[in-house]
Design a protein around this motif. Structure first.
Motif, PDB file in Angstrom:
ATOM      1  N   GLN A  81       0.821  -1.326  -0.032  1.00 54.44           N
ATOM      2  CA  GLN A  81       0.079  -0.040  -0.048  1.00 54.44           C
ATOM      3  C   GLN A  81       0.750   1.413  -0.149  1.00 54.44           C
ATOM      4  O   GLN A  81       0.453   2.284  -0.729  1.00 54.44           O
ATOM      5  N   ARG A  82       1.920   1.238   0.664  1.00 52.55           N
ATOM      6  CA  ARG A  82       2.764   2.359   0.639  1.00 52.55           C
ATOM      7  C   ARG A  82       3.705   2.754  -0.452  1.00 52.55           C
ATOM      8  O   ARG A  82       3.810   3.896  -0.689  1.00 52.55           O
ATOM      9  N   VAL A  83       3.738   1.540  -1.060  1.00 51.94           N
ATOM     10  CA  VAL A  83       4.759   1.628  -2.346  1.00 51.94           C
ATOM     11  C   VAL A  83       3.614   2.231  -3.385  1.00 51.94           C
ATOM     12  O   VAL A  83       4.071   3.364  -3.974  1.00 51.94           O
ATOM     13  N   ALA A  84       2.609   1.945  -3.340  1.00 52.09           N
ATOM     14  CA  ALA A  84       1.583   2.672  -4.339  1.00 52.09           C
ATOM     15  C   ALA A  84       1.077   3.942  -4.061  1.00 52.09           C
ATOM     16  O   ALA A  84       0.839   4.757  -4.888  1.00 52.09           O
ATOM     17  N   PHE A  85       1.069   4.215  -2.617  1.00 46.55           N
ATOM     18  CA  PHE A  85       0.984   5.502  -2.091  1.00 46.55           C
ATOM     19  C   PHE A  85       1.811   6.392  -2.480  1.00 46.55           C
ATOM     20  O   PHE A  85       1.274   7.884  -3.037  1.00 46.55           O
ATOM     21  N   SER A  86       3.216   6.117  -2.583  1.00 45.35           N
ATOM     22  CA  SER A  86       4.033   7.140  -3.086  1.00 45.35           C
ATOM     23  C   SER A  86       3.903   7.346  -4.486  1.00 45.35           C
ATOM     24  O   SER A  86       3.654   8.546  -5.099  1.00 45.35           O
ATOM     25  N   SER A  87       3.462   6.352  -5.703  1.00 47.11           N
ATOM     26  CA  SER A  87       3.052   6.725  -6.854  1.00 47.11           C
ATOM     27  C   SER A  87       1.893   7.512  -7.084  1.00 47.11           C
ATOM     28  O   SER A  87       1.611   8.403  -7.842  1.00 47.11           O
ATOM     29  N   LEU A  88       0.591   7.137  -6.416  1.00 45.44           N
ATOM     30  CA  LEU A  88      -0.395   7.764  -6.280  1.00 45.44           C
ATOM     31  C   LEU A  88      -0.186   9.255  -5.538  1.00 45.44           C
ATOM     32  O   LEU A  88      -0.691  10.256  -6.313  1.00 45.44           O
ATOM     33  N   SER A  89       0.772   9.720  -4.843  1.00 42.71           N
ATOM     34  CA  SER A  89       1.095  10.930  -4.277  1.00 42.71           C
ATOM     35  C   SER A  89       1.613  11.627  -5.493  1.00 42.71           C
ATOM     36  O   SER A  89       1.375  12.984  -5.493  1.00 42.71           O
ATOM     37  N   ASN A  90       2.541  11.181  -6.045  1.00 39.19           N
ATOM     38  CA  ASN A  90       3.221  11.945  -7.211  1.00 39.19           C
ATOM     39  C   ASN A  90       2.243  12.181  -8.306  1.00 39.19           C
ATOM     40  O   ASN A  90       2.456  13.608  -8.784  1.00 39.19           O
ATOM     41  N   ALA A  91       1.329  11.345  -8.461  1.00 44.20           N
ATOM     42  CA  ALA A  91       0.634  11.842  -9.760  1.00 44.20           C
ATOM     43  C   ALA A  91      -0.672  12.871  -9.069  1.00 44.20           C
ATOM     44  O   ALA A  91      -0.945  13.811  -9.939  1.00 44.20           O
ATOM     45  N   LEU A  92      -1.089  12.705  -7.905  1.00 45.58           N
ATOM     46  CA  LEU A  92      -2.046  13.535  -7.299  1.00 45.58           C
ATOM     47  C   LEU A  92      -1.323  14.872  -7.200  1.00 45.58           C
ATOM     48  O   LEU A  92      -1.967  16.335  -7.273  1.00 45.58           O
ATOM     49  N   ILE A  93      -0.196  15.031  -6.739  1.00 41.41           N
ATOM     50  CA  ILE A  93       0.546  16.183  -6.533  1.00 41.41           C
ATOM     51  C   ILE A  93       0.826  16.819  -7.757  1.00 41.41           C
ATOM     52  O   ILE A  93       0.423  18.360  -7.864  1.00 41.41           O
ATOM     53  N   ALA A  94       0.949  16.458  -9.005  1.00 43.12           N
ATOM     54  CA  ALA A  94       1.043  16.977 -10.356  1.00 43.12           C
ATOM     55  C   ALA A  94      -0.122  17.517 -10.662  1.00 43.12           C
ATOM     56  O   ALA A  94      -0.256  18.576 -11.136  1.00 43.12           O
ATOM     57  N   LEU A  95      -1.159  16.768 -10.194  1.00 38.00           N
ATOM     58  CA  LEU A  95      -2.653  17.347 -10.814  1.00 38.00           C
ATOM     59  C   LEU A  95      -3.124  18.435  -9.999  1.00 38.00           C
ATOM     60  O   LEU A  95      -3.290  19.563 -10.456  1.00 38.00           O
ATOM     61  N   VAL A  96      -2.606  18.559  -8.485  1.00 38.42           N
ATOM     62  CA  VAL A  96      -3.018  19.700  -7.594  1.00 38.42           C
ATOM     63  C   VAL A  96      -2.225  20.787  -7.995  1.00 38.42           C
ATOM     64  O   VAL A  96      -2.550  22.111  -7.933  1.00 38.42           O
ATOM     65  N   GLU A  97      -0.871  20.768  -8.386  1.00 39.41           N
ATOM     66  CA  GLU A  97      -0.100  21.784  -8.557  1.00 39.41           C
ATOM     67  C   GLU A  97      -0.674  22.455  -9.818  1.00 39.41           C
ATOM     68  O   GLU A  97      -0.144  23.748 -10.014  1.00 39.41           O
ATOM     69  N   LYS A  98      -1.415  21.937 -10.882  1.00 40.71           N
ATOM     70  CA  LYS A  98      -1.748  22.383 -12.086  1.00 40.71           C
ATOM     71  C   LYS A  98      -3.055  23.067 -11.686  1.00 40.71           C
ATOM     72  O   LYS A  98      -3.782  23.657 -12.598  1.00 40.71           O
ATOM     73  N   SER A  99      -3.859  22.775 -10.482  1.00 39.84           N
ATOM     74  CA  SER A  99      -5.286  23.144 -10.356  1.00 39.84           C
ATOM     75  C   SER A  99      -5.314  24.599  -9.866  1.00 39.84           C
ATOM     76  O   SER A  99      -4.257  24.962  -9.165  1.00 39.84           O
ATOM     77  N   GLU A 100      -6.457  25.158  -9.809  1.00 37.40           N
ATOM     78  CA  GLU A 100      -6.731  26.302  -9.159  1.00 37.40           C
ATOM     79  C   GLU A 100      -7.648  26.267  -7.731  1.00 37.40           C
ATOM     80  O   GLU A 100      -8.483  25.583  -7.675  1.00 37.40           O
ATOM     81  N   PHE A 101      -6.825  26.661  -6.722  1.00 33.32           N
ATOM     82  CA  PHE A 101      -7.241  26.787  -5.626  1.00 33.32           C
ATOM     83  C   PHE A 101      -8.133  27.761  -5.467  1.00 33.32           C
ATOM     84  O   PHE A 101      -7.892  28.834  -5.798  1.00 33.32           O
ATOM     85  N   THR A 102      -9.391  27.432  -4.657  1.00 34.45           N
ATOM     86  CA  THR A 102     -10.025  28.526  -4.044  1.00 34.45           C
ATOM     87  C   THR A 102     -10.267  28.915  -2.840  1.00 34.45           C
ATOM     88  O   THR A 102     -10.647  29.907  -2.302  1.00 34.45           O
ATOM     89  N   SER A 103      -9.639  27.931  -1.921  1.00 33.30           N
ATOM     90  CA  SER A 103      -9.244  28.113  -0.559  1.00 33.30           C
ATOM     91  C   SER A 103      -8.332  27.291  -0.083  1.00 33.30           C
ATOM     92  O   SER A 103      -8.154  26.267  -0.588  1.00 33.30           O
TER      93      SER A 103
END
Length: 157
Positions: free
Chosen positions: A89-111
């Motif tokens: 789970q932790r190995v997959a979490f690392s890959s999941l985190s990298n992919a989600l971070i990339a998406l979040v960094e391109k997204s617009e925060f509203t708060s």
């Protein structure tokens, strides 16, 4: 040792409550919901609870199905949801985190904000990132073994 476990459990319950209270908002509402589910998963990994991490990953899968550009992230959530082994789970979490971070960094925060944390010892000393709702390190890759290992590297907002 039992006292430390009790304190860690209380801290985890409190941190899960804080996750809900300090939501990061995004212009894509579904992403905000998925991030909140991710943060719940992160807390379950911090607690080293493979069964609860599996359940949280299943909830994350449901939330991710409504997010644009979700395919890679969804695949990693599926790996966590289909495993009962904390190490996998932790190995997959690392890959999941990298992919989600990339998406979040391109997204617009509203708060709100998220914190990008890094542990140099995760993944056999290859290192790994994760997102946190708090500007402090609670390591999902080692849990109580090395709870404070790592550093917050960036604030995303």
């Amino acid at each position: 040792m039992k006292f430390k476990s009790i304190i860690a459990s209380i801290a985890l319950v409190f941190s899960t409550t804080v996750v809900v209270a300090q939501q990061a908002g995004f212009s894509e509402k579904a992403l905000g919901t998925a991030v909140q589910q991710y943060l719940i998963l992160e807390n379950k990994l911090v607690a080293s609870d493979a069964g609860e991490a599996q359940k949280a990953a299943q909830q994350l899968q449901t939330a991710l199905k409504k997010v644009k550009n979700n395919q890679t992230i969804l695949q990693y959530a599926e790996k966590i949801a289909s495993s009962t082994q904390l190490d996998k789970q932790r190995v997959a979490f690392s890959s999941l985190s990298n992919a989600l971070i990339a998406l979040v960094e391109k997204s617009e925060f509203t708060s709100g904000a998220l914190y990008k944390a890094y542990c140099p010892m995760a993944n056999g000393n290859q290192g790994a990132y994760w997102l946190s709702s708090k500007n402090e390190v609670l390591n999902p890759y080692f849990g109580n073994k090395m709870l404070k290992c790592g550093a917050v590297k960036a604030t995303l907002k």
